[in-house]
Structure formats: structure tokens, C-alpha cells
Scaffold this motif. Structure first.
Motif, PDB file in Angstrom:
ATOM      1  N   ARG A 110       0.832  -1.212   0.000  1.00 18.90           N
ATOM      2  CA  ARG A 110       0.000   0.000   0.000  1.00 18.90           C
ATOM      3  C   ARG A 110       0.861   1.255   0.000  1.00 18.90           C
ATOM      4  NH1 ARG A 110      -3.654  -3.036   3.595  1.00 18.90           N
ATOM      5  NH2 ARG A 110      -2.520  -2.167   5.355  1.00 18.90           N
ATOM      6  N   LEU A 111       1.953   1.232   0.762  1.00 19.85           N
ATOM      7  CA  LEU A 111       2.851   2.399   0.783  1.00 19.85           C
ATOM      8  C   LEU A 111       3.493   2.620  -0.575  1.00 19.85           C
ATOM      9  CD1 LEU A 111       4.575   2.106   4.277  1.00 19.85           C
ATOM     10  CD2 LEU A 111       2.996   3.879   3.493  1.00 19.85           C
ATOM     11  N   VAL A 112       3.912   1.559  -1.230  1.00 22.15           N
ATOM     12  CA  VAL A 112       4.520   1.676  -2.566  1.00 22.15           C
ATOM     13  C   VAL A 112       3.491   2.198  -3.562  1.00 22.15           C
ATOM     14  CG1 VAL A 112       5.489   0.344  -4.487  1.00 22.15           C
ATOM     15  CG2 VAL A 112       6.313  -0.056  -2.166  1.00 22.15           C
ATOM     16  N   LEU A 113       2.293   1.607  -3.542  1.00 16.88           N
ATOM     17  CA  LEU A 113       1.236   2.045  -4.458  1.00 16.88           C
ATOM     18  C   LEU A 113       0.861   3.497  -4.197  1.00 16.88           C
ATOM     19  CD1 LEU A 113      -0.763   1.302  -6.689  1.00 16.88           C
ATOM     20  CD2 LEU A 113      -2.346   0.554  -4.900  1.00 16.88           C
ATOM     21  N   ASP A 114       0.713   3.882  -2.934  1.00 19.54           N
ATOM     22  CA  ASP A 114       0.378   5.256  -2.572  1.00 19.54           C
ATOM     23  C   ASP A 114       1.466   6.221  -3.052  1.00 19.54           C
ATOM     24  OD1 ASP A 114      -1.643   6.822  -1.343  1.00 19.54           O
ATOM     25  OD2 ASP A 114      -0.291   7.198   0.344  1.00 19.54           O
ATOM     26  N   THR A 115       2.728   5.831  -2.895  1.00 20.32           N
ATOM     27  CA  THR A 115       3.845   6.668  -3.341  1.00 20.32           C
ATOM     28  C   THR A 115       3.819   6.833  -4.858  1.00 20.32           C
ATOM     29  OG1 THR A 115       5.184   5.946  -1.469  1.00 20.32           O
ATOM     30  CG2 THR A 115       6.356   6.892  -3.343  1.00 20.32           C
TER      31      THR A 115
END
Length: 182
Positions: free
Chosen positions: A107-112
Motif C-alpha cells: 500500500r505504501l509503494v502504491l500510494d507513493t
């Protein structure tokens, strides 16, 4: 009413806390976003008023000269000026279904990636709107009926797109939080 926040922090009326020396930047961005939202609201109200008044006056044989020009300009300004507030409250179309299929790291990678892409696209759109407005100014582009200049509309659109860049940056730095509560 006393402010019970720690030194170096501030609290928005909506409950979002901003910390550190750079809190004034987020306050400025928030103020710009709210001002553009006010412009969008006024333009929307203006469109409604012109259309309603135009229908009534046309019924009596006295249409509003240039109502198409006014509605077209107000529509463009409404859409453009609503972009930053829509991003700030996270009111855009979300991919929550797929987002929740990932673990925390995913989720952090996708959000970034999403917010980085949004910042790049809004920045590019702002730059192109500035260039578009410069071309309008240089060529003397005006509306068909009222002969209103068009360059400033593109520049307001550029400002709205540019204001969306720090909003996306805020979301990148504060994942899961809205900049402004709806």
C-alpha cells in the motif's frame, strides 16, 4: 478557548494536526485550496443564475446576450478550481478494492507511485495551462459573443493545477490522512 497543542504544532479546526517548523506551508496551501473552492462555488452559483435567468428572460423574448460565453467560462473555472479541494479531501475516485488487497508495504509503494504520478501530471498540466494562456494572450483570443479575453482562464486553471501539487505532496508525506476534512 485555550490551545492545548504542543509547542511547534498547530491544529486545524477540522482536527488535522500539522507539526514542525514548516507547518505554515501547509496552512498557506490549505488557505489557497479553500480560496479556490470558494471561487469554484461562486462560479457554479453564477452558472446556475445565468442559466435560470436566461431561460426566464428568453421566455419573455429577451435572452441574455453572451450567456453561452459566461456559462462556458464559469464551467471551466468551476471544474479547475474544484480540483485542489477534491484532492485535499480525497474525494477522487479511489481504487480501494485493489488498495486493500496489498499488505502495508504494498500500500505504501502504491500510494507513493500514485501521488508521485499525480504531482507530475498536475505539474505538467499547470505548465501547459500557462503556455496555453500565453498563446491566448499573444493571439488575442476572446469569447465569441462578449469578446472577453481568455488568457486569464488558462492561468487560473494553471494555478489550480499547481495548487494540487502540494496537496498530493501532503498526502504522500501523511498517508491515510485528508488535508481538509470534508
Amino acid at each position: 478557548m485555550a490551545d492545548h497543542t504542543k509547542p511547534g504544532t498547530s491544529s486545524h479546526p477540522e482536527g488535522v494536526r500539522l507539526s514542525g517548523r514548516g507547518a505554515w506551508v501547509w496552512h498557506a496551501v490549505r488557505g489557497l485550496v479553500l480560496a479556490l473552492a470558494g471561487v469554484a462555488g461562486c462560479c457554479l452559483a453564477g452558472m446556475i443564475g445565468v442559466v435560470c435567468l436566461g431561460v426566464v428572460l428568453r421566455f419573455f423574448g429577451h435572452p441574455i446576450k453572451g450567456s453561452y460565453d459566461i456559462v462556458r467560462l464559469a464551467g471551466a473555472l468551476t471544474i479547475a478550481c474544484a480540483l485542489p479541494i477534491t484532492c485535499a479531501v480525497k474525494g477522487h475516485i479511489a481504487i480501494e478494492y485493489f488498495f486493500h488487497k496489498f499488505n502495508r508495504r504494498g500500500r505504501l509503494v502504491l500510494d507513493t507511485l500514485v501521488h508521485g504520478g499525480m504531482m507530475a501530471m498536475f505539474g505538467a498540466a499547470a505548465w501547459q495551462c500557462v503556455r496555453y494562456g500565453q498563446n491566448f494572450l499573444r493571439n488575442g483570443e476572446v469569447t465569441p459573443t462578449l469578446q472577453l479575453p481568455l488568457f486569464w482562464v488558462a492561468w487560473v486553471m494553471a494555478l489550480a493545477c499547481a495548487a494540487s501539487v502540494p496537496v498530493s505532496c501532503y498526502h504522500l508525506l501523511h498517508p491515510g490522512r485528508e488535508m481538509i476534512k470534508p
